[in-house]
Design an enzyme around this catalytic site. Structure first.
Site, PDB file in Angstrom:
ATOM      1  N   SER A 277      22.924  10.977  24.741  1.00  0.00           N
ATOM      2  CA  SER A 277      22.346  10.924  23.510  1.00  0.00           C
ATOM      3  C   SER A 277      23.523  10.670  22.470  1.00  0.00           C
ATOM      4  O   SER A 277      24.658  10.625  22.825  1.00  0.00           O
ATOM      5  CB  SER A 277      22.104  12.532  23.309  1.00  0.00           C
ATOM      6  N   LYS A 283      24.310  15.840  26.587  1.00  0.00           N
ATOM      7  CA  LYS A 283      23.072  15.385  27.432  1.00  0.00           C
ATOM      8  C   LYS A 283      23.173  14.245  28.505  1.00  0.00           C
ATOM      9  O   LYS A 283      24.064  13.445  28.325  1.00  0.00           O
ATOM     10  CB  LYS A 283      22.188  14.692  26.242  1.00  0.00           C
TER      11      LYS A 283
END
Ligand code: ARG
Length: 461
Positions: A277, A283
């Site tokens: 991300s 992420k």
């Protein structure tokens, strides 16, 4: 260069018309098929005495030279070339003069575009079958690796019964097997040669369509010229095969997405198939699986588009049909890339048995096994179902599992049942006992893998 059809015209095309009319920007990917078709056609024309052997040789050499130049990127096309058929023929005439003008005898662009598309599609179908076969091999290998590993089988996204991971993966193998069989069936209907149908009604010239078909490696010759130039159902059939197969891929993709979520954490996808991300540093997203799920929309769209283009079109050729190609090519590319990506992603994915194990005790996965045990003791299944239902209720009420039910509890639920002689209700016990044909027992999964492998080998891909 003036248009090859400019005889009855006094004016050239408006610039907008030229652009709107042209298909060259997308149909040029069929250039090798177009040239292959022309070589077969002129060979047949010379065998039939319609052109001389010298003219044939010159034309073939000219066509091969054009192919070489396109291969090497030395010959490129613009909208002025209109479509790939005009582009190749126009260049041939530019290179050979008079002789080049003999190629377009006893044929039309209407049968030419049909033969090019069929040739191209045949090639692509062979490649797609190979891509599918590769995915199948990956599934077989993973299924073998996880033939004994137990996971949760769901219905309604609720814990249902324990299954082996190998079993779950082999379910997908069956779907892709049918996709391969469907595509092979479609190939049989693509494998008909329309060349020599000409504009719509055949020709007065003494052509030999069987010979052209043979030179191009087609299994059959189309029967009716009018149908041959206006049929696009081979493309529709292919698009529906692609749609069904993409739908199958999207189901596996969806499972990958939630298996990869924090809530499940059943799998770990290799870093090389995930993305991060731009804002959240922690992420690791399963973008490939999500994209695959999304790409199905394009392929369904391609199918719906061509169904709509074809609807209500009168016989024979209509320019509407030019709209068949972009969707077809898009579906070919999307399906091929999706298969490749998915096969590689599965290859590099591992199942997190610790996380799966932690969930196996939830949801009374062995409830059906107990009911079947009572059936073996002579209780009708409907009643056994009711009894186990009450056992579940009892356990939920007391916050315990089946193994905490004592003789008293059994008697309270139904006087016919006791905890004695209960079968092995561990997840392994339940799975190992499901040996019915097509069941989840590891022995049965290994049989399915064996049959699958033999079938795949018989496809010789
Ligand atoms: N580019 C055309 C197509 O894709 C080729 C056939 C054109 N035929 C015609 N009569 N204008 O359909």
């Amino acid at each position: 260069m003036a248009n090859l059809w400019s005889g009855r015209f006094e004016k050239g095309m408006d610039e907008l018309v030229e652009k709107f009319n042209a298909s060259i920007l997308f149909d040029q990917r069929m250039y090798a098929c177009d040239i292959q078709g022309s070589i077969a056609h002129v060979t047949m024309l010379s065998e039939q005495g319609i052109v001389t052997p010298e003219e044939k040789d010159k034309i073939i050499a000219g066509l091969l030279d054009i192919k070489r130049r396109v291969d090497e990127g030395k010959l490129t096309f613009t909208v002025k070339d209109e479509d790939i058929h005009m582009a190749v023929e126009g260049n041939l005439i530019k290179d050979l003069g008079e002789t080049g003008k003999r190629l377009h005898t006893a044929r039309s662009r209407n049968d030419q575009v049909a033969v090019d598309t069929r040739l191209y599609l045949k090639e692509q179908i062979h490649q797609l079958l190979e891509n599918l076969a590769y995915l199948q091999r990956v599934l077989l290998e993973k299924a073998e690796e996880y033939a004994d590993q137990i996971s949760i089988g769901f219905t309604h996204m609720q814990h249902a019964q324990p299954v082996t991971i190998g079993f779950h993966l082999m379910a997908y193998f069956q779907m892709f097997r049918r996709d391969m069989e469907r595509l092979t069936d479609t190939l049989g209907r693509v494998d008909w040669c329309p060349l020599g149908s000409c504009a719509l009604a055949g020709t007065t010239l003494p052509i030999n369509r069987q010979r052209t078909a043979e030179l191009l490696g087609f299994a059959h010759v189309t029967e009716n010229a009018m149908d041959s130039v206006s049929d696009r159902d081979y493309a529709l059939e292919f698009l529906s095969d692609a749609s069904i197969s993409m739908m199958h891929l999207s189901r596996l993709a969806e499972e990958f997405v939630y298996w990869n979520s924090q809530e499940f954490s059943y799998i770990s996808i290799d870093d090389s198939f995930c993305t991060g991300s731009s804002i959240m540093p922690q992420k690791k997203n399963p973008d490939m699986a999500e994209l695959l799920r999304g790409k199905v929309g394009r392929v369904y769209g391609d199918l719906m588009q061509l169904l709509t283009v074809m609807k209500g079109t009168p016989l024979a050729y209509n320019k509407d049909f030019q709209e068949d190609k972009e969707g077809l090519f898009d579906a070919i590319d999307t399906w091929r890339d999706s298969l490749r990506i998915f096969a590689k992603m599965i290859e590099k994915t591992t199942f997190r048995m610790d996380m799966i194990q932690a969930n196996l005790s939830k949801g009374f996965l062995n409830a059906t096994d107990i009911a079947e045990h009572f059936v073996k003791q002579g209780i009708p299944f409907r009643e056994a179902h009711e009894i186990v239902g009450k056992m579940v209720k009892y356990c939920e009420h007391h916050g315990c599992d089946f193994d905490r039910l004592d003789a008293k509890a059994f008697q309270e639920i139904d006087s016919r049942i006791t905890p004695d002689k209960l079968p092995d209700l561990s997840m392994e016990g339940c799975v190992n006992a499901r040996v019915s044909f097509g069941g989840t027992a590891p022995s049965e999964v290994r049989r399915q893998i064996q049959v699958g492998r033999e079938w795949l080998d018989s496809m010789a891909l």
